[in-house]
Scaffold this motif. Structure first.
Motif, PDB file in Angstrom:
ATOM      1  N   ASP A   1      -4.642  -0.579   5.726  1.00 55.83           N
ATOM      2  CA  ASP A   1      -5.564  -0.228   6.817  1.00 55.83           C
ATOM      3  C   ASP A   1      -5.004  -0.574   8.191  1.00 55.83           C
ATOM      4  O   ASP A   1      -5.777  -0.824   9.126  1.00 55.83           O
ATOM      5  N   PHE A   2      -3.682  -0.581   8.297  1.00 53.40           N
ATOM      6  CA  PHE A   2      -3.117  -1.013   9.579  1.00 53.40           C
ATOM      7  C   PHE A   2      -1.964  -0.090   9.975  1.00 53.40           C
ATOM      8  O   PHE A   2      -1.164   0.328   9.139  1.00 53.40           O
TER       9      PHE A   2
ATOM     10  N   ARG B   1       1.530   1.612   2.838  1.00 52.88           N
ATOM     11  CA  ARG B   1       0.116   1.678   2.484  1.00 52.88           C
ATOM     12  C   ARG B   1      -0.253   0.690   1.374  1.00 52.88           C
ATOM     13  O   ARG B   1      -1.434   0.458   1.120  1.00 52.88           O
ATOM     14  N   ARG B   2       0.732   0.084   0.722  1.00 52.78           N
ATOM     15  CA  ARG B   2       0.419  -0.880  -0.336  1.00 52.78           C
ATOM     16  C   ARG B   2       0.135  -2.245   0.263  1.00 52.78           C
ATOM     17  O   ARG B   2      -0.885  -2.865  -0.050  1.00 52.78           O
TER      18      ARG B   2
END
Length: 601
Positions: A350-351, A345-346
């Motif tokens: 958004d993928f 998530r860093r």
């Protein structure tokens, strides 16, 4: 004694030496073990024990070593070398027998491994022909167009045929007639071929036994063709067809119906047909029969094709022992790295990839190097900038130059040898090469350069060992992979697989190949596959370099990320999840059907 093959081609010298060192403990102190092979003359393939045995080869060649001290290393009647024991006292027969048996088993296992690789590669080539033909022959349900496509494929393949004919069975008359033909010239009276007993019997051998009143499939006789390379000696050839002396006949059949036949004919001046030609035409005939039956059979062929994907990857890698398993490892690393990207998530807030997209990346990894089937083996396995014979010729010129000018030349030649196998060319090496390129030998009115312009150019290859032409050949393999695979229906579940494969050598700054794409033109999946491919290449021995440590490999990847060649975000994800990525299991393989994915058979 003469060896029919060489053990050094099968077993690495380092392994053999270590093995003999271990085996030496079975014998009296001061003993010496050696394996002798015969590439051109007797040579040592591996040794263990005291070093003072310079005369061993000569004593072996002269036959003065006692027979109890030697064991022949033969497998299936082929001699690969000899195990020799040089001992201060007597030979310990049981121990020597044990060591020899172990070596024979090692040779036998390596032969089996290589044989499986060669067999798989041959299967791949047949499947590649089948795949290409499927795309052409299933493009139409019109039998005449199918026949035309079949002949196009036959004439485009290197068959030694002057004429190719397709004959179909006319249901009304129950006779065979020519519906399409191709060749270098007209073949008079070609229709008489179908009137011969030879033609009738070949097609009869593809029929089914109905003795019990039921259609019982004689599968071993199905689509069975025949070659006759001298028709004058075959009593079944009872017709006169001018200009024909050799013939290959293959039935066109589906599960229970003979539709017709493919006939290839040539004159006495043409090369004979071989079993390989029969195998290829049988493959084409099988696909033609499928096209003539219905699209359902095409679906079955695709299942067979895709069930061989794992074997295809293995076959490609087996061309070079140093890259063995590369496609499997890259597929596994890319799949695991893509999952890590989805979970990070860093770097990628958004993928996330779907399971099907992860499967797509896995299969792209398996197939990414399929195009290397078209790269010459001497390019794939090239270990030095110049071929050893070229370097030897330069050494002869250098020796002649030294003699004429009374100059020392051996040190110069040793430096050339080092440059030839080095990964990089230093400024000092480059200066030496230019100095040698300016030296020449005058013989009468002729002048011979010590180092020609072409040789200088090959030596100056900045990294690795491929010259410009060879590098261009390598650079074609992503596009060739796309060409080979583009006719395989990968289904709507894997719409980007070919794009991923063809982009895996592209770089973000546009310096990659084959199209020089850059930035957002590259799929994230392609960037992931690129990182996986580079990482595995760095961590494994290659002909031009040794494997790097994990730390050094990561350092190079990070440098490539800073230079905007590889995606720095993907590299950081790999660095953070390296242990889990390297030890992750491969996903459960699946086959590609025309509809939904199905479990691998």
């Amino acid at each position: 004694m003469t060896g029919a093959a060489s053990i050094s081609r099968l077993v690495k010298k380092s392994f053999l030496g270590a093995y003999l060192e271990d085996a030496l403990t079975l014998f009296e102190a001061g003993s010496f073990l050696a394996v002798i092979h015969q590439p051109d003359a007797y040579a040592l393939a591996g040794t263990a024990g005291p070093a003072a045995h310079e005369d061993l080869l000569q004593r072996f060649a002269d036959g003065v070593i006692p027979a109890p001290h030697t064991r022949e290393l033969a497998v299936e009647g082929v001699v690969f070398g000899w195990l020799v024991l040089d001992t201060p006292s007597h030979a310990e027969a049981s121990a020597l027998d044990f060591v020899a048996r172990s070596l024979r088993e090692i040779i036998s296992r390596e032969l089996l491994r290589r044989g499986l690789g060669a067999e798989t590669l041959e299967q791949y080539r047949e499947v590649a022909l089948l795949q290409r033909a499927v795309g052409k022959l299933n493009g139409s349900l019109d039998v005449y167009q199918v026949a035309h496509s079949l002949l196009d494929e036959c004439m485009a393949t290197s068959f030694p045929a002057d004429h190719a004919l397709v004959l179909f069975l006319d249901d009304a008359s129950r006779t065979y007639r020519i519906v399409q033909s191709a060749g270098s010239r007209e073949l008079p009276y070609a229709e008489r071929i179908a009137q011969s007993r030879l033609f009738s019997e070949v097609l009869a051998n593809a029929c089914w036994d109905d003795a019990d009143g039921e259609d019982t499939l004689a599968s071993e006789r199905m689509v069975k063709g025949e070659i006759v390379n001298d028709l004058t000696r075959d009593p079944r050839w009872d017709v006169d067809v001018p200009e024909v002396s050799r013939m290959l006949i293959v039935p066109l059949a589906t599960s229970r119906i003979i539709h017709g036949a493919l006939v290839m004919a040539s004159g006495p001046s043409s090369r004979p047909f071989g079993s390989g030609h029969l195998k290829q035409t049988t493959t084409l005939a099988t696909v033609t029969g499928i096209a003539m039956a219905n699209a359902h059979h095409f679906h079955q062929v695709q299942r067979i094709l895709m069930s061989l994907i794992q074997s295809i990857a293995t076959a490609i890698d087996s061309r070079d022992t140093l890259t063995s398993g590369h496609s499997q490892r890259v597929a596994r690393i890319a799949h695991s790295l893509a999952r890590a990207v989805s979970q990070d998530r860093r770097e990628f807030p958004d993928f996330a990839f779907t399971e099907m997209e992860l499967q797509e990346i896995f299969y792209a990894g398996l197939l990414h190097d399929v195009g290397k089937i078209g790269v010459r083996e001497e390019v794939l396995t090239k270990a030095t900038r110049l071929h050893p014979r070229k370097l030897e010729l330069i050494g002869m010129r250098l020796e002649l130059w030294g003699a004429m000018h009374q100059r020392e030349w051996t040190d110069l030649f040793e430096r050339l040898q080092a440059i030839n196998s080095a990964y990089d060319v230093s400024e000092e090496d480059e200066a030496l090469l230019y100095r040698l390129a300016n030296k020449s030998i005058a013989i009468g009115e002729a002048t011979i350069e010590v180092l020609s312009a072409d040789e200088l150019s090959e030596f100056l290859t900045p990294r690795g060992n491929l010259n410009a032409e060879e590098w261009e050949e390598i650079k074609r393999h992503p596009a060739e992979s796309h060409r080979i695979l583009e006719n395989i229906p990968f289904t709507s579940h894997f719409p980007r697989i070919l794009q991923i494969i063809v982009q895996h050598h592209e770089r973000l700054d546009g310096s990659g190949y084959p199209a020089g794409l850059e930035g957002d033109e590259l799929l994230l999946q392609s960037r992931i596959l690129a990182v996986a491919d580079v990482y595995d290449s760095l961590r494994r021995d290659r002909h031009y370099k040794k494997a790097l440590s994990q730390e050094m490999a990561l350092a190079i990847l990070e440098q490539e990320g800073r230079l905007n060649k590889l995606d720095a975000r993907v590299v950081r994800v790999l660095t953070g999840a390296l242990e889990s990525v390297e030890h992750a299991e491969a996903p459960e393989p699946r086959a590609f059907g025309l509809g939904s994915p199905v479990d691998h058979p």
